[in-house]
Design a protein around this motif. Structure first.
Motif, mmCIF file in Angstrom:
data_model
loop_
_atom_site.group_PDB
_atom_site.id
_atom_site.type_symbol
_atom_site.label_atom_id
_atom_site.label_comp_id
_atom_site.label_asym_id
_atom_site.label_seq_id
_atom_site.Cartn_x
_atom_site.Cartn_y
_atom_site.Cartn_z
ATOM 1 N N GLU A 129 -41.427 -17.840 26.385
ATOM 2 C CA GLU A 129 -41.065 -18.144 24.986
ATOM 3 C C GLU A 129 -39.789 -18.993 24.947
ATOM 4 O O GLU A 129 -38.962 -18.927 25.868
ATOM 5 C CB GLU A 129 -40.855 -16.828 24.224
ATOM 6 C CG GLU A 129 -40.729 -16.962 22.717
ATOM 7 C CD GLU A 129 -41.837 -17.806 22.079
ATOM 8 O OE1 GLU A 129 -41.612 -19.045 21.995
ATOM 9 O OE2 GLU A 129 -42.878 -17.278 21.679
ATOM 10 N N PHE A 130 -39.656 -19.797 23.909
ATOM 11 C CA PHE A 130 -38.406 -20.516 23.705
ATOM 12 C C PHE A 130 -37.294 -19.500 23.537
ATOM 13 O O PHE A 130 -37.517 -18.409 23.021
ATOM 14 C CB PHE A 130 -38.513 -21.414 22.481
ATOM 15 C CG PHE A 130 -39.487 -22.532 22.691
ATOM 16 C CD1 PHE A 130 -39.161 -23.596 23.519
ATOM 17 C CD2 PHE A 130 -40.748 -22.491 22.121
ATOM 18 C CE1 PHE A 130 -40.072 -24.613 23.753
ATOM 19 C CE2 PHE A 130 -41.666 -23.507 22.351
ATOM 20 C CZ PHE A 130 -41.321 -24.559 23.174
ATOM 21 N N SER A 131 -36.082 -19.872 23.986
ATOM 22 C CA SER A 131 -35.002 -18.900 23.934
ATOM 23 C C SER A 131 -33.683 -19.607 23.622
ATOM 24 O O SER A 131 -33.703 -20.667 22.989
ATOM 25 C CB SER A 131 -34.972 -18.122 25.253
ATOM 26 O OG SER A 131 -34.322 -16.906 25.065
ATOM 27 N N THR A 132 -32.574 -19.040 24.097
ATOM 28 C CA THR A 132 -31.260 -19.569 23.725
ATOM 29 C C THR A 132 -30.581 -20.204 24.937
ATOM 30 O O THR A 132 -30.334 -19.500 25.929
ATOM 31 C CB THR A 132 -30.377 -18.431 23.184
ATOM 32 O OG1 THR A 132 -31.062 -17.841 22.087
ATOM 33 C CG2 THR A 132 -29.023 -18.932 22.727
ATOM 34 N N PRO A 133 -30.262 -21.518 24.886
ATOM 35 C CA PRO A 133 -29.582 -22.149 26.022
ATOM 36 C C PRO A 133 -28.273 -21.431 26.357
ATOM 37 O O PRO A 133 -27.564 -20.975 25.454
ATOM 38 C CB PRO A 133 -29.319 -23.579 25.532
ATOM 39 C CG PRO A 133 -30.346 -23.809 24.477
ATOM 40 C CD PRO A 133 -30.576 -22.471 23.826
ATOM 41 N N VAL A 134 -27.985 -21.348 27.652
ATOM 42 C CA VAL A 134 -26.831 -20.585 28.094
ATOM 43 C C VAL A 134 -25.533 -21.344 27.818
ATOM 44 O O VAL A 134 -24.557 -20.769 27.339
ATOM 45 C CB VAL A 134 -26.965 -20.293 29.616
ATOM 46 C CG1 VAL A 134 -25.819 -19.435 30.102
ATOM 47 C CG2 VAL A 134 -28.300 -19.622 29.909
ATOM 48 N N TRP B 158 -35.305 -17.081 16.437
ATOM 49 C CA TRP B 158 -35.879 -16.130 17.410
ATOM 50 C C TRP B 158 -34.781 -15.409 18.206
ATOM 51 O O TRP B 158 -33.765 -16.021 18.538
ATOM 52 C CB TRP B 158 -36.804 -16.910 18.343
ATOM 53 C CG TRP B 158 -37.502 -16.086 19.376
ATOM 54 C CD1 TRP B 158 -37.355 -16.203 20.729
ATOM 55 C CD2 TRP B 158 -38.452 -15.049 19.156
ATOM 56 N NE1 TRP B 158 -38.166 -15.290 21.360
ATOM 57 C CE2 TRP B 158 -38.846 -14.567 20.412
ATOM 58 C CE3 TRP B 158 -39.010 -14.453 18.011
ATOM 59 C CZ2 TRP B 158 -39.762 -13.531 20.574
ATOM 60 C CZ3 TRP B 158 -39.920 -13.424 18.172
ATOM 61 C CH2 TRP B 158 -40.289 -12.978 19.434
ATOM 62 N N PRO B 159 -34.956 -14.100 18.526
ATOM 63 C CA PRO B 159 -33.949 -13.372 19.310
ATOM 64 C C PRO B 159 -33.678 -14.023 20.673
ATOM 65 O O PRO B 159 -34.585 -14.621 21.250
ATOM 66 C CB PRO B 159 -34.582 -11.994 19.527
ATOM 67 C CG PRO B 159 -35.736 -11.894 18.604
ATOM 68 C CD PRO B 159 -36.118 -13.273 18.171
ATOM 69 N N ASP B 160 -32.444 -13.859 21.147
ATOM 70 C CA ASP B 160 -32.112 -14.437 22.456
ATOM 71 C C ASP B 160 -32.685 -13.554 23.582
ATOM 72 O O ASP B 160 -33.326 -12.520 23.316
ATOM 73 C CB ASP B 160 -30.593 -14.644 22.583
ATOM 74 C CG ASP B 160 -29.828 -13.335 22.580
ATOM 75 O OD1 ASP B 160 -30.457 -12.256 22.679
ATOM 76 O OD2 ASP B 160 -28.591 -13.374 22.471
ATOM 77 N N VAL C 139 -36.157 -22.200 27.597
ATOM 78 C CA VAL C 139 -37.289 -21.271 27.696
ATOM 79 C C VAL C 139 -36.860 -20.120 28.587
ATOM 80 O O VAL C 139 -36.049 -20.305 29.501
ATOM 81 C CB VAL C 139 -38.524 -21.998 28.287
ATOM 82 C CG1 VAL C 139 -39.561 -21.028 28.829
ATOM 83 C CG2 VAL C 139 -39.157 -22.899 27.224
ATOM 84 N N ALA C 140 -37.359 -18.925 28.288
ATOM 85 C CA ALA C 140 -37.159 -17.793 29.197
ATOM 86 C C ALA C 140 -38.512 -17.146 29.462
ATOM 87 O O ALA C 140 -39.349 -17.065 28.565
ATOM 88 C CB ALA C 140 -36.196 -16.776 28.607
ATOM 89 N N VAL C 141 -38.696 -16.721 30.723
ATOM 90 C CA VAL C 141 -39.905 -15.982 31.086
ATOM 91 C C VAL C 141 -39.486 -14.526 31.305
ATOM 92 O O VAL C 141 -38.704 -14.229 32.214
ATOM 93 C CB VAL C 141 -40.570 -16.569 32.352
ATOM 94 C CG1 VAL C 141 -41.771 -15.717 32.767
ATOM 95 C CG2 VAL C 141 -41.017 -17.999 32.100
#
Ligand SMILES: C[S@@+](CC[C@H](N)C(=O)[O-])C[C@H]1O[C@@H](n2cnc3c(N)ncnc32)[C@H](O)[C@@H]1O
Length: 234
Positions: A149-154, A194-196, A222-224
């Motif tokens: 899912e798409f997520s939050t860049p670090v 969306w939640p991180d 993106v995070a898996v």
């Protein structure tokens, strides 16, 4: 905007995907600057499908990821609630078994699948924890979950650039190349809301999943996420 998933009528979500089904795979390539191919390869390795396994690919859309798991030898069920996406998937990938179903009330018996997976779909489901619980219910004990899912860049700089891309550049590009501007607006808004990574991991645990962890791709764009369904204690 709050970082809780964006609320939308599920029929409106299904209708939006019905409308974009024909060009969906191409749009993914272009909007992700072809990064999606690498993200899918990482997810495929995490799913680790092989002969003898039964895999549920939820919110499967046109079945792009389902086809990879089938190539790896697993029996794959591709489930989605958009009739347009299912029709396009069946036309393009007749070898895959497509099943109509809502992620929050899955049409499968308890403990059916070795792996349950969802790629770029959980964000669109209205009822995140309910969907995670349903995935848990239909996974067999010892079974696994994989979520791309798409997520939050670090990095703060990438975060700033990415939110400009999603909030400003992408909707403008959408207006130039497509008549379906609503879909482009929704894409950016739903990712920003969306939640991180850590919050999604906590929601997975709330739904019962254990051994939860995640891997960031492209700096966290993106995070898996992965997890496992424990065996019952005797
Ligand atoms: C962005 S697409 C992802 C498709 C595919 N997994 C991929 O990797 O290309 C999101 C999909 O989620 C589906 N979806 C959204 N809410 C759903 C729900 N409640 N139940 C089943 N599918 C749902 C949509 O119909 C759409 O096909």
């Amino acid at each position: 905007m709050s970082r809780a998933s964006l609320t939308k009528d599920p029929r409106e979500v299904a209708g939006m995907f019905d409308a974009v089904a024909g060009r969906y795979d191409l749009t993914n390539d272009v909007a992700s600057l072809f990064q999606i191919r690498m993200w899918r390869a990482v997810t495929r390795r995490a799913v680790g499908a092989r002969k003898g396994m039964t895999v549920l690919d939820l919110a499967a859309g046109t079945g792009a990821s389902s086809a990879e798991y089938a190539k790896d030898g697993a029996k794959v069920v591709a489930c989605d609630f958009s009739t347009g996406m299912l029709a396009e998937g069946r036309r393009r990938r007749p070898q895959i078994s497509f099943v109509a179903g809502d992620a929050t009330a899955l049409p499968f018996a308890d403990e059916t699948f070795d792996v349950v997976t969802i790629s770029y779909g959980l964000r669109n489901v209205q009822g995140t924890v309910q969907a995670l619980r349903e995935m848990y219910r239909v996974a067999r004990p010892g079974g696994r979950i994989v979520i791309a899912e798409f997520s939050t860049p670090v990095s703060p700089l990438l975060r700033w650039l990415y939110s400009f891309y999603l909030g400003t550049a992408l909707p403008v590009a959408g207006r130039l190349v497509s008549s379906n501007t609503q879909a482009y607006d929704y894409l950016g808004e739903s990712i920003l809301a969306w939640p991180d990574q850590r919050s999604l991991a906590a929601l997975m645990q709330e739904a019962g999943w254990r051994a939860v962890g995640y891997k960031n791709l492209t700096g966290g764009i993106v995070a898996v996420h992965r997890g496992a369904k424990p065996f019952p204690r005797s």
